[in-house]
Design an enzyme around this catalytic site. Structure first.
Site, short mmCIF file in Angstrom:
data_model
loop_
_atom_site.label_atom_id
_atom_site.label_comp_id
_atom_site.label_asym_id
_atom_site.label_seq_id
_atom_site.Cartn_x
_atom_site.Cartn_y
_atom_site.Cartn_z
N GLY A 110 14.81 -12.71 -5.58
CA GLY A 110 16.25 -12.84 -4.51
C GLY A 110 17.11 -12.19 -4.42
N CYS A 118 0.81 -1.26 -0.10
CA CYS A 118 -0.38 -0.01 -0.17
C CYS A 118 0.98 1.21 -0.04
CB CYS A 118 -0.89 0.16 1.02
SG CYS A 118 -2.33 -1.46 1.16
N ASN A 160 1.99 0.39 5.28
CA ASN A 160 2.29 -0.32 3.97
C ASN A 160 3.45 -2.11 4.20
OD1 ASN A 160 3.30 -0.69 1.29
ND2 ASN A 160 4.70 0.94 2.14
N ILE A 173 -4.21 -7.54 -1.17
CA ILE A 173 -3.41 -7.95 -1.33
C ILE A 173 -4.18 -10.01 -0.63
CG2 ILE A 173 -0.90 -9.43 -0.92
CD1 ILE A 173 -1.09 -7.75 -3.45
N ASP A 194 -3.21 -8.93 8.18
CA ASP A 194 -2.54 -8.62 9.75
C ASP A 194 -2.60 -7.34 10.50
OD1 ASP A 194 -2.41 -6.91 7.38
OD2 ASP A 194 -0.28 -7.44 6.26
#
Length: 655
Positions: free
Chosen positions: A373, A2, A78, A55, A103
């Site tokens: 990665g 966000c 965020n 998400i 969350d």
């Protein structure tokens, strides 16, 4: 993922809070296109704005700003907290009722239970948040440990501003600022501006692993960031493994578990795949845990020497992923350049920003979340420059040969004498401009007469050697690579000290900025499993010689990857994500650059030593040397300045 923004206005300043907050949130819509939310607390002169990229928990239960159950806390957040399931279970055991699966709701319950700093210590994830605590009448700003998520803040008159990107602060009514010339020297030094500095005077970046508390009852400007986690302690910890084989087994398990956590999403998910060690390891462990083929993405370039797509394709084929590849022409890449000032928000000159944006844009057409990665080179000593730099550093400690002593003596001469001597003795420099030769003298002087390893590495990885000579009325400010390393770390092996320096500057201020801005410009969430602090603590405790053997780093990470992918598919020299900027500046981009570097324009704007800039530009276009790395930082500032003035900031021209 966000975007957040907001303000706190001291006293009873006449401000229309709603009218001030709306454009701040709108400026970062790209970070959260799915929904927007605002909260205004008139008694504190406080406004909080949130842009949502949905998400997890796509329902209204995940909307922000969000209030805690007791009403004590309100947050705009965020990021992602990955250990949310274990935290939720613990909190429910303690009596908390958590209705949704967001969350953010769990975070608020954690603040209620353990306090803000206690909760921060428990969070595993990437985050930047602003938190109102009504009980203590404080506004908290906090940023994750490794710096994955950005957060800017500063005072504008009597108003405290903050936001995920500078453009949110710039959208505050009447906002104006001057260029931070000292920070501009750091852009020349490294092609990025490291925290806590920003391009604007009075505006700072909150450093990673720090929080800031602003008193809303009697706000003062002297509040300073405080640390809640110690990277230093991670370096000094004991490994807990008897040998490299045990550590390799543990590495695969720890990283695999973290990747499993980060694969949780209520939207399509994939991964970037370059075919190198780091991204291939992440994808291999993802595929091992996935119930269907993982989506992987890469781009290639038509120019020879700049294309790694074929290696990524081979790894994807072996692992059985659903692979998407985009071949980019020079024209495709060059079209991105006019957008860079808008995307990166402050001058940023790592030219791999171009392919990073292109691969993010392509990836977003298929998924909403992509794993990356990044972090492997810093954690496992993977950069080729590490063994080369240490070899040269060790050579400096030995007694010099007669030739080396002569060269050192020449470099000790005043510039007005050293420059002509170097030109006379070095045939390759005889046709270069005096300004170019002088820069080489300054660079060699810094490399051969450093005060310590930190200063040596600063010169080694930097571009302009004395940038305050190029930026008018400037002084290079303190940051990670010109301040003393903690005493406890000076006893570590030199390779560990170089890792410390990169983890404190290059990783958060270049690599993670590049990825965050490029991905969020197209509303793509990126997740970086290797930067979970639990994995960071695991990796940094390992002995240096387990990672670096015969000048080749990342040995433990390689050993994990070889269990999943044949070594012949991934063992090759590190290529990076480069683009042929040197060639473009002499051809396709020459007119664009010439306009930005016009001598009269530079004199009028007043930021640069025009004669030095023009000398480097002329030598580059005439083929006397490749000065693209020196010039790109100046060009990115010039392009940013032009963009800012077009957006209504003409005061920046009155340098």
């Amino acid at each position: 993922m966000c975007g957040i923004a907001g303000f706190h206005s001291k006293g009873s300043a006449a401000i229309d809070a709603a009218a001030a907050l709306a454009p701040m949130g709108a400026a970062i819509t790209h970070r959260g296109p799915d929904a927007d939310g605002h909260y205004i607390e008139p008694s504190y002169g406080l406004g909080l704005a949130h842009r949502r990229l949905s998400i997890q928990d796509l329902s209204e239960h995940g909307a922000q700003p969000m209030h805690s159950a007791s009403g004590r806390f309100t947050i705009v957040f965020n990021g992602e907290i990955y250990n949310i399931r274990s935290l939720r279970s613990e909190l429910e055991t303690l009596g908390h009722y958590i209705s949704g699966v967001s969350d953010t709701e769990v975070m608020l319950a954690a603040f209620e239970t353990w306090g803000v700093t206690g909760a921060l210590e428990r969070f595993a994830g990437m985050f930047a948040f602003a938190l109102l605590d009504r009980e203590t009448e404080e506004l908290w700003l906090a940023r994750d440990r490794m710096g994955e998520k950005p957060l800017y803040y500063g005072w504008f008159g009597e108003t405290f501003l903050f936001g995920s990107e500078l453009k949110a602060l710039c959208a505050f009514p009447g906002f104006s600022a001057t260029v931070n010339r000292d920070a501009l020297t750091l852009l020349l030094r490294h092609n990025y501006i490291p925290a806590p500095h920003s391009i604007y005077e009075g505006i700072s970046k909150l450093p990673p692993t720090h929080y800031l508390r602003i008193s809303l009852g009697a706000a003062t400007r002297d509040a300073q960031p405080e640390r809640y986690w110690s990277l230093e302690h991670a370096f000094l910890a004991e490994p807990g493994y008897a040998n490299a084989r045990e550590a390799t087994d543990a590495l695969e398990s720890v990283l695999g578990d973290i990747i499993q956590e980060q694969m949780v999403a209520d939207v399509p998910l994939g991964a970037f795949l370059s075919g190198g060690i780091d991204s291939s390891t992440v994808v291999a462990l993802m595929q091992q845990r996935a119930s269907r083929p993982v989506r992987t993405f890469t781009i290639g370039f038509e120019e020879k020497g700049f294309n790694e797509a074929e290696h990524a394709k081979a790894v994807a084929s072996h692992l059985g992923t659903t692979h998407t590849e985009l071949c980019v022409s020079p024209g495709d890449a060059i079209k991105v350049i006019p957008e860079l000032p808008r995307i990166y928000d402050e001058p940023f000159a790592d030219s791999s920003q171009i392919p990073t944006f292109l691969v993010s844009k392509m990836t977003r057409e298929h998924v909403t979340v992509s794993l990356s990665g990044d972090g492997g080179d810093e954690l496992f000593a993977g950069y080729d420059r590490y063994p080369k730099a240490l070899m040269d550093w060790e050579r400096l400690q030995r007694r010099p040969s007669l030739r080396q002593q002569l060269e050192r003596n020449i470099l000790r001469l005043p510039d007005r004498l050293a420059t002509p001597v170097v030109r006379a003795l070095n045939q390759g420099q005889r046709h270069s401009s005096a300004a170019v030769v002088r820069e080489k003298v300054l660079r060699e002087r810094g490399l051969r007469h450093p005060s310590d390893l930190v200063r040596f590495y600063q010169q080694r990885v930097g571009y302009w050697s004395c940038p305050d000579m190029l930026v008018r009325e400037s002084t290079e400010p303190p940051y990670a690579l010109n301040t003393a390393m903690p005493t406890s770390l000076q006893k570590l092996p030199p390779i560990k000290q170089l890792q410390w320096l990169d983890l404190n500057s290059y990783l958060p201020d270049d690599i993670l900025v590049k990825v965050d801005r490029a991905a969020m410009a197209v509303s793509l969430e990126t997740r970086v499993p290797m930067l979970d602090h639990r994995f960071v603590e695991f990796a940094l405790a390992l002995p240096a010689d387990w990672n670096l053997k015969h000048g080749v780093g990342k040995q433990l990470l390689r050993d994990v990857l070889y269990r999943h992918v044949p070594r012949e598919l991934v063992d090759r020299p590190k290529q990076g994500f480069a683009v042929p900027v040197a060639h473009w500046l002499r051809h396709e981009l020459r007119d664009w650059a010439e306009a930005l570097l016009d001598a009269q324009r530079l004199d009028r704007e007043g930021y640069w030593n025009t004669s030095i800039v023009r000398a480097f530009w002329n030598d580059h276009t005439q083929g006397k040397g490749d000065h693209s790395f020196y010039l790109w930082s100046i060009l990115m500032f010039q392009a940013w300045l032009e963009h800012q003035c077009a957006q209504g900031a003409p005061a920046l021209l009155r340098a």
